[in-house]
Scaffold this motif. Structure first.
Motif, PDB file in Angstrom:
ATOM      1  N   ARG A 250       0.838  -1.199   0.000  1.00  0.00           N
ATOM      2  CA  ARG A 250       0.000   0.000   0.000  1.00  0.00           C
ATOM      3  C   ARG A 250       0.870   1.245   0.000  1.00  0.00           C
ATOM      4  O   ARG A 250       1.937   1.273   0.619  1.00  0.00           O
ATOM      5  CB  ARG A 250      -0.920   0.028   1.230  1.00  0.00           C
ATOM      6  N   VAL A 251       0.360   2.281  -0.684  1.00  0.00           N
ATOM      7  CA  VAL A 251       1.025   3.581  -0.695  1.00  0.00           C
ATOM      8  C   VAL A 251      -0.037   4.658  -0.523  1.00  0.00           C
ATOM      9  O   VAL A 251      -1.208   4.456  -0.866  1.00  0.00           O
ATOM     10  CB  VAL A 251       1.809   3.815  -2.003  1.00  0.00           C
ATOM     11  N   ARG A 252       0.348   5.813   0.020  1.00  0.00           N
ATOM     12  CA  ARG A 252      -0.542   6.970   0.080  1.00  0.00           C
ATOM     13  C   ARG A 252      -0.436   7.741  -1.230  1.00  0.00           C
ATOM     14  O   ARG A 252       0.637   7.807  -1.845  1.00  0.00           O
ATOM     15  CB  ARG A 252      -0.167   7.885   1.236  1.00  0.00           C
ATOM     16  N   ALA A 253      -1.542   8.331  -1.665  1.00  0.00           N
ATOM     17  CA  ALA A 253      -1.541   9.058  -2.929  1.00  0.00           C
ATOM     18  C   ALA A 253      -2.686  10.061  -2.948  1.00  0.00           C
ATOM     19  O   ALA A 253      -3.650   9.951  -2.178  1.00  0.00           O
ATOM     20  CB  ALA A 253      -1.671   8.088  -4.101  1.00  0.00           C
ATOM     21  N   SER A 254      -2.584  11.028  -3.857  1.00  0.00           N
ATOM     22  CA  SER A 254      -3.656  12.001  -4.052  1.00  0.00           C
ATOM     23  C   SER A 254      -4.196  11.992  -5.481  1.00  0.00           C
ATOM     24  O   SER A 254      -5.278  12.524  -5.731  1.00  0.00           O
ATOM     25  CB  SER A 254      -3.169  13.409  -3.696  1.00  0.00           C
ATOM     26  N   HIS A 255      -3.437  11.388  -6.413  1.00  0.00           N
ATOM     27  CA  HIS A 255      -3.889  11.351  -7.809  1.00  0.00           C
ATOM     28  C   HIS A 255      -3.430  10.041  -8.436  1.00  0.00           C
ATOM     29  O   HIS A 255      -2.244   9.725  -8.434  1.00  0.00           O
ATOM     30  CB  HIS A 255      -3.309  12.534  -8.587  1.00  0.00           C
ATOM     31  N   ILE A 256      -4.396   9.282  -8.971  1.00  0.00           N
ATOM     32  CA  ILE A 256      -4.108   7.958  -9.533  1.00  0.00           C
ATOM     33  C   ILE A 256      -4.673   7.914 -10.948  1.00  0.00           C
ATOM     34  O   ILE A 256      -5.827   8.292 -11.182  1.00  0.00           O
ATOM     35  CB  ILE A 256      -4.746   6.840  -8.681  1.00  0.00           C
ATOM     36  N   ARG A 257      -3.857   7.419 -11.855  1.00  0.00           N
ATOM     37  CA  ARG A 257      -4.291   7.294 -13.253  1.00  0.00           C
ATOM     38  C   ARG A 257      -3.978   5.880 -13.735  1.00  0.00           C
ATOM     39  O   ARG A 257      -2.831   5.426 -13.656  1.00  0.00           O
ATOM     40  CB  ARG A 257      -3.563   8.320 -14.127  1.00  0.00           C
ATOM     41  N   LEU A 258      -5.000   5.180 -14.209  1.00  0.00           N
ATOM     42  CA  LEU A 258      -4.852   3.843 -14.787  1.00  0.00           C
ATOM     43  C   LEU A 258      -5.108   3.947 -16.282  1.00  0.00           C
ATOM     44  O   LEU A 258      -6.161   4.430 -16.703  1.00  0.00           O
ATOM     45  CB  LEU A 258      -5.827   2.872 -14.138  1.00  0.00           C
ATOM     46  N   ILE A 259      -4.158   3.487 -17.069  1.00  0.00           N
ATOM     47  CA  ILE A 259      -4.198   3.737 -18.503  1.00  0.00           C
ATOM     48  C   ILE A 259      -4.627   2.517 -19.313  1.00  0.00           C
ATOM     49  O   ILE A 259      -5.460   2.618 -20.224  1.00  0.00           O
ATOM     50  CB  ILE A 259      -2.812   4.215 -18.990  1.00  0.00           C
ATOM     51  N   ALA A 260      -4.058   1.360 -19.039  1.00  0.00           N
ATOM     52  CA  ALA A 260      -4.264   0.193 -19.893  1.00  0.00           C
ATOM     53  C   ALA A 260      -4.215  -1.066 -19.035  1.00  0.00           C
ATOM     54  O   ALA A 260      -3.702  -1.057 -17.917  1.00  0.00           O
ATOM     55  CB  ALA A 260      -3.171   0.157 -20.973  1.00  0.00           C
ATOM     56  N   PRO A 261      -4.791  -2.179 -19.588  1.00  0.00           N
ATOM     57  CA  PRO A 261      -5.463  -2.319 -20.886  1.00  0.00           C
ATOM     58  C   PRO A 261      -6.885  -1.778 -20.850  1.00  0.00           C
ATOM     59  O   PRO A 261      -7.526  -1.770 -19.795  1.00  0.00           O
ATOM     60  CB  PRO A 261      -5.458  -3.831 -21.112  1.00  0.00           C
ATOM     61  N   ALA A 262      -7.372  -1.385 -22.013  1.00  0.00           N
ATOM     62  CA  ALA A 262      -8.685  -0.746 -22.080  1.00  0.00           C
ATOM     63  C   ALA A 262      -9.819  -1.688 -21.705  1.00  0.00           C
ATOM     64  O   ALA A 262     -10.909  -1.230 -21.366  1.00  0.00           O
ATOM     65  CB  ALA A 262      -8.915  -0.180 -23.484  1.00  0.00           C
TER      66      ALA A 262
END
Length: 291
Positions: A250-262
């Motif tokens: 686990r990590v802390r984050a404020s912005h997550i973007r998942l790109i692929a696979p579609a």
């Protein structure tokens, strides 16, 4: 008090009795109560936003599961109304997280008391929608399960329906690698769960450090594919020991973007939410929840 209760009719007859008891308790205390049933996916959002913008109510209550709650909350984004929650769903994760009463009479008293907590929902953007989520969003195997579990199964088996569907999906899901960027740092994983709170699937602890009371997320990543890894993760959840599962971090984050696979499925708060690509960030406004 003028209260609109937005109810998901798929909850079933037994839960309808709990709703009626809740309404009776509110009316006995002098509140004016209107009940509106949702007719389709996304209807809770439409009903709550229309009531808020019309200025006809002082409180709006979501009566249903976590999916219904997130819809109603989405409609209230930016408002100063207090939102109530009457947990009638399968997992009721947000209610467990915030300590919201399950008993209708206790829930009504809590709403009437005026006690509340301010939370920061997450915001999910896919190619087809932008919406809020209250507890968690994910992509990968667990989203695959949510996409295929049946409403009939949930009515008959409750949370066990998800376990049964997970067994079915284990033999046909091929665990494609997911390409994710977390606060600008790219990595590859085989499953992602973005959590606002501690709990997953009821009261199983997945992210003990997470809280909906502040901005940001706890992101759980699966570094290894396969049914064996999912079985280990599931056992760790049942034991409330996620930190002891090899290949899961686990990590802390404020912005997550998942790109692929579609083709990878996405879910939020227990409802299917299309497929990748996906962007997750904090909601633009906080939300006040009656407790």
């Amino acid at each position: 008090m003028r209260i609109l209760v937005i109810y998901n009719p798929t909850a079933g007859r037994r839960r309808l009795g709990r709703l009626r008891q809740f309404v009776r308790c509110l009316e006995a205390a002098g509140a004016a109560v209107t009940v509106a049933a949702t007719a389709h996916a996304g209807h809770g959002r439409i009903l709550s936003r229309a009531a808020w913008q019309a200025g006809t109510v002082t409180h709006i209550v979501a009566a249903g599961g976590d999916g219904t709650i997130s819809e109603v909350a989405d409609g209230l984004s930016g408002s100063d109304l207090t939102m109530g929650v009457l947990p009638l769903g399968t997992a009721n994760v947000l209610a467990h997280e915030l300590g919201i009463p399950f008993a209708p009479a206790d829930n009504a008293r809590a709403l009437l008391s005026g006690a509340s907590r301010t939370i920061w929902p997450g915001q999910l953007q896919t190619g087809t929608q932008t919406c809020l989520f209250m507890q968690m969003a994910s992509a990968g195997f667990d989203a695959q399960v949510v996409h295929h579990v049946s409403l009939r199964g949930k009515r008959l088996l409750g949370r066990t329906a998800y376990a049964v569907q997970a067994i079915r999906e284990a033999g046909r899901y091929d665990f494609p690698p997911l390409h994710v960027t977390i606060d600008g740092e790219a990595c590859r994983t085989f499953g992602v769960v973005v959590s606002k709170g501690r709990f997953y699937g009821g009261r199983h602890v997945l992210a003990p450090e997470a809280t909906p009371l502040r901005r940001g997320f706890s992101v759980t990543l699966l570094d290894a594919p396969g049914t064996g890894q999912m079985a280990r993760a599931g056992l760790g959840l049942l034991r409330d020991r996620p930190d002891q599962v090899p290949g899961m971090r686990r990590v802390r984050a404020s912005h997550i973007r998942l790109i692929a696979p579609a083709c990878a499925p996405v879910q939020h708060d227990g409802d299917a939410s299309g497929h990748l690509p996906l962007v997750i960030s904090d909601a633009p406004f906080p939300l006040r929840i009656a407790v």
